[in-house]
Scaffold this active site. Structure first.
Site, PDB file in Angstrom:
ATOM      1  N   GLY A  11      16.905  -5.071 -36.858  1.00 25.62           N
ATOM      2  CA  GLY A  11      15.804  -6.024 -36.932  1.00 25.62           C
ATOM      3  C   GLY A  11      16.126  -7.441 -36.478  1.00 25.62           C
ATOM      4  O   GLY A  11      15.516  -8.390 -36.966  1.00 25.62           O
ATOM      5  N   ARG A  64       5.350  16.339 -34.406  1.00 31.05           N
ATOM      6  CA  ARG A  64       5.270  15.008 -33.825  1.00 31.05           C
ATOM      7  C   ARG A  64       3.860  14.421 -33.922  1.00 31.05           C
ATOM      8  O   ARG A  64       3.674  13.251 -34.236  1.00 31.05           O
ATOM      9  CB  ARG A  64       5.701  15.114 -32.357  1.00 31.05           C
ATOM     10  CG  ARG A  64       6.213  13.853 -31.761  1.00 31.05           C
ATOM     11  CD  ARG A  64       6.723  14.142 -30.376  1.00 31.05           C
ATOM     12  NE  ARG A  64       8.135  14.471 -30.367  1.00 31.05           N
ATOM     13  CZ  ARG A  64       9.108  13.567 -30.407  1.00 31.05           C
ATOM     14  NH1 ARG A  64       8.828  12.286 -30.512  1.00 31.05           N
ATOM     15  NH2 ARG A  64      10.370  13.932 -30.373  1.00 31.05           N
ATOM     16  N   MET A  89      12.904   3.632 -32.902  1.00 32.85           N
ATOM     17  CA  MET A  89      13.631   4.675 -32.162  1.00 32.85           C
ATOM     18  C   MET A  89      12.952   6.037 -32.179  1.00 32.85           C
ATOM     19  O   MET A  89      13.612   7.065 -32.168  1.00 32.85           O
ATOM     20  CB  MET A  89      15.072   4.791 -32.696  1.00 32.85           C
ATOM     21  CG  MET A  89      15.876   3.515 -32.570  1.00 32.85           C
ATOM     22  SD  MET A  89      15.944   2.892 -30.878  1.00 32.85           S
ATOM     23  CE  MET A  89      17.209   3.964 -30.229  1.00 32.85           C
ATOM     24  N   LEU A  92       6.670   7.824 -29.149  1.00 32.12           N
ATOM     25  CA  LEU A  92       5.312   7.971 -29.671  1.00 32.12           C
ATOM     26  C   LEU A  92       4.448   8.746 -28.687  1.00 32.12           C
ATOM     27  O   LEU A  92       4.545   8.551 -27.476  1.00 32.12           O
ATOM     28  CB  LEU A  92       4.701   6.598 -29.931  1.00 32.12           C
ATOM     29  CG  LEU A  92       5.431   5.807 -31.029  1.00 32.12           C
ATOM     30  CD1 LEU A  92       4.921   4.384 -31.091  1.00 32.12           C
ATOM     31  CD2 LEU A  92       5.255   6.502 -32.369  1.00 32.12           C
ATOM     32  N   HIS A 108      13.122  -3.586 -24.133  1.00 32.74           N
ATOM     33  CA  HIS A 108      14.129  -2.592 -23.751  1.00 32.74           C
ATOM     34  C   HIS A 108      15.332  -3.320 -23.161  1.00 32.74           C
ATOM     35  O   HIS A 108      15.165  -4.199 -22.316  1.00 32.74           O
ATOM     36  CB  HIS A 108      13.533  -1.619 -22.737  1.00 32.74           C
ATOM     37  CG  HIS A 108      14.463  -0.513 -22.382  1.00 32.74           C
ATOM     38  ND1 HIS A 108      14.758   0.515 -23.258  1.00 32.74           N
ATOM     39  CD2 HIS A 108      15.220  -0.290 -21.281  1.00 32.74           C
ATOM     40  CE1 HIS A 108      15.625   1.332 -22.687  1.00 32.74           C
ATOM     41  NE2 HIS A 108      15.934   0.857 -21.493  1.00 32.74           N
ATOM     42  N   GLU A 142       4.292   6.752 -20.968  1.00 31.26           N
ATOM     43  CA  GLU A 142       5.578   7.082 -20.344  1.00 31.26           C
ATOM     44  C   GLU A 142       6.689   6.276 -21.015  1.00 31.26           C
ATOM     45  O   GLU A 142       6.570   5.042 -21.131  1.00 31.26           O
ATOM     46  CB  GLU A 142       5.488   6.713 -18.857  1.00 31.26           C
ATOM     47  CG  GLU A 142       6.582   7.273 -18.013  1.00 31.26           C
ATOM     48  CD  GLU A 142       6.452   6.759 -16.568  1.00 31.26           C
ATOM     49  OE1 GLU A 142       7.375   6.958 -15.802  1.00 31.26           O
ATOM     50  OE2 GLU A 142       5.424   6.129 -16.263  1.00 31.26           O
ATOM     51  N   ASP A 144       9.469   3.920 -21.928  1.00 32.97           N
ATOM     52  CA  ASP A 144      10.017   2.731 -21.256  1.00 32.97           C
ATOM     53  C   ASP A 144       9.396   2.546 -19.877  1.00 32.97           C
ATOM     54  O   ASP A 144      10.039   2.020 -18.955  1.00 32.97           O
ATOM     55  CB  ASP A 144      11.552   2.821 -21.140  1.00 32.97           C
ATOM     56  CG  ASP A 144      12.221   2.883 -22.512  1.00 32.97           C
ATOM     57  OD1 ASP A 144      11.672   2.307 -23.467  1.00 32.97           O
ATOM     58  OD2 ASP A 144      13.273   3.531 -22.618  1.00 32.97           O
ATOM     59  N   GLU A 174      17.083 -11.144 -25.270  1.00 32.93           N
ATOM     60  CA  GLU A 174      16.039 -10.514 -26.099  1.00 32.93           C
ATOM     61  C   GLU A 174      15.415 -11.494 -27.087  1.00 32.93           C
ATOM     62  O   GLU A 174      14.203 -11.573 -27.227  1.00 32.93           O
ATOM     63  CB  GLU A 174      16.616  -9.319 -26.870  1.00 32.93           C
ATOM     64  CG  GLU A 174      17.043  -8.180 -25.969  1.00 32.93           C
ATOM     65  CD  GLU A 174      17.235  -6.875 -26.723  1.00 32.93           C
ATOM     66  OE1 GLU A 174      16.405  -6.540 -27.581  1.00 32.93           O
ATOM     67  OE2 GLU A 174      18.232  -6.187 -26.454  1.00 32.93           O
TER      68      GLU A 174
HETATM   69  C1  GRF Z   1      17.245  -3.903 -29.065  1.00 30.34           C
HETATM   70  O1  GRF Z   1      18.331  -3.895 -28.177  1.00 30.34           O
HETATM   71  C2  GRF Z   1      15.980  -3.503 -28.375  1.00 30.34           C
HETATM   72  O2  GRF Z   1      15.917  -3.922 -27.031  1.00 30.34           O
HETATM   73  C3  GRF Z   1      16.036  -2.007 -28.441  1.00 30.34           C
HETATM   74  O3  GRF Z   1      16.572  -1.732 -29.706  1.00 30.34           O
HETATM   75  C4  GRF Z   1      17.384  -2.825 -30.142  1.00 30.34           C
HETATM   76  C5  GRF Z   1      16.852  -3.269 -31.466  1.00 30.34           C
HETATM   77  O4  GRF Z   1      17.708  -4.198 -32.109  1.00 30.34           O
HETATM   78  N1  GRF Z   1      14.736  -1.430 -28.192  1.00 30.34           N
HETATM   79  P1  GRF Z   1      17.165  -4.984 -33.390  1.00 30.34           P
HETATM   80  O5  GRF Z   1      16.689  -3.935 -34.387  1.00 30.34           O
HETATM   81  O6  GRF Z   1      16.066  -5.903 -32.968  1.00 30.34           O
HETATM   82  O7  GRF Z   1      18.350  -5.701 -33.943  1.00 30.34           O
END
Ligand code: GRF
Length: 218
Positions: A11, A64, A89, A92, A108, A142, A144, A174
């Site tokens: 997070g 699912r 993770m 969907l 991503h 699709e 990513d 990010e």
């Molecule tokens: C990040 O690298 C994000 O890009 C990917 O998962 C990771 C999540 O990290 N989808 P966090 O939970 O925000 O620390």
């Protein structure tokens, strides 16, 4: 602007959104956090920020589609204007995605369309890529694969390990581009219609870059 954040892990992206929301720089409120894992540290972050959270373990569902429906109902219960996937993770299905079409973002850790899926930092090293980074995109059916919003990138430094690349992508890219993208969406500067992204009312033909970052996100 009501934002719901979907998480499965540590997070760090959620924390950046919570911090900007608290500072008033996001222009949005995180009204709920939903995790498919009860051990996600992101849940502790939500609790510390006083944000309600729901845990929906995917193992409890027959298939699912059943999980997708329950997740969509849980998310819809928070009445979000925007759904933000931050290290969620689970893949969907179209049922979920269509319900929140045009108002769901993902981040991503690669320069999409390169390296969809897992282990992006390792694959960058294996392939000898010159550049690496992260991408915010609207979510489509699709994996990513939805329309791109903003990318931050750097030249892969010599001798960098997978872990060093991961830290650099997270800390330098990010945690900046995701709150910025949410802030743009919150103020109506960013939208997605019929699979096309508009930034300040002009269609985007290529993703925005780090020079577009505004002061609180640099
Ligand atoms: C990040 O690298 C994000 O890009 C990917 O998962 C990771 C999540 O990290 N989808 P966090 O939970 O925000 O620390």
């Amino acid at each position: 602007m009501r934002v719901v954040v979907l998480v499965s892990g540590s997070g760090r992206n959620l924390q950046a959104l919570l911090d900007h929301a608290a500072a008033g720089t996001l222009g949005a409120r995180v009204v709920g956090v939903v995790s498919n894992r009860e051990d996600a540290y992101a849940l502790t972050r939500a609790q510390q920020a006083g944000v309600p959270a729901t845990v929906l373990p995917h193992r409890g569902f027959a298939d699912r589609a059943a999980f997708d429906r329950a997740l969509a109902d849980t998310v819809a219960g928070y009445a979000p204007d925007l759904v933000v996937m931050a290290g969620f993770m689970r893949v969907l299905g179209p049922g979920f995605i269509e319900r929140f079409a045009g108002r769901m973002l993902n981040i991503h850790p690669s320069l999409l369309p390169r390296h969809r899926g897992l282990h992006t930092h390792r694959r960058v090293l294996e392939d000898g890529d010159a550049e690496h980074g992260a991408t915010v995109h609207f979510v489509s059916a699709e994996l990513d694969g939805g329309p791109l919003v903003i990318q931050g990138k750097f030249i892969v430094p010599p001798q960098h390990t997978e872990a060093m690349l991961g830290a650099k992508v997270m800390n330098e890219i990010e945690l900046k581009i995701y709150p910025q993208a949410v802030a743009w969406f919150a103020r109506g500067a960013l939208r997605c219609e019929a699979g096309a992204v508009f930034f300040q009312d002009r269609p985007l033909t290529a993703p925005l870059g780090m020079p577009h970052l505004e002061e609180p996100f640099r």
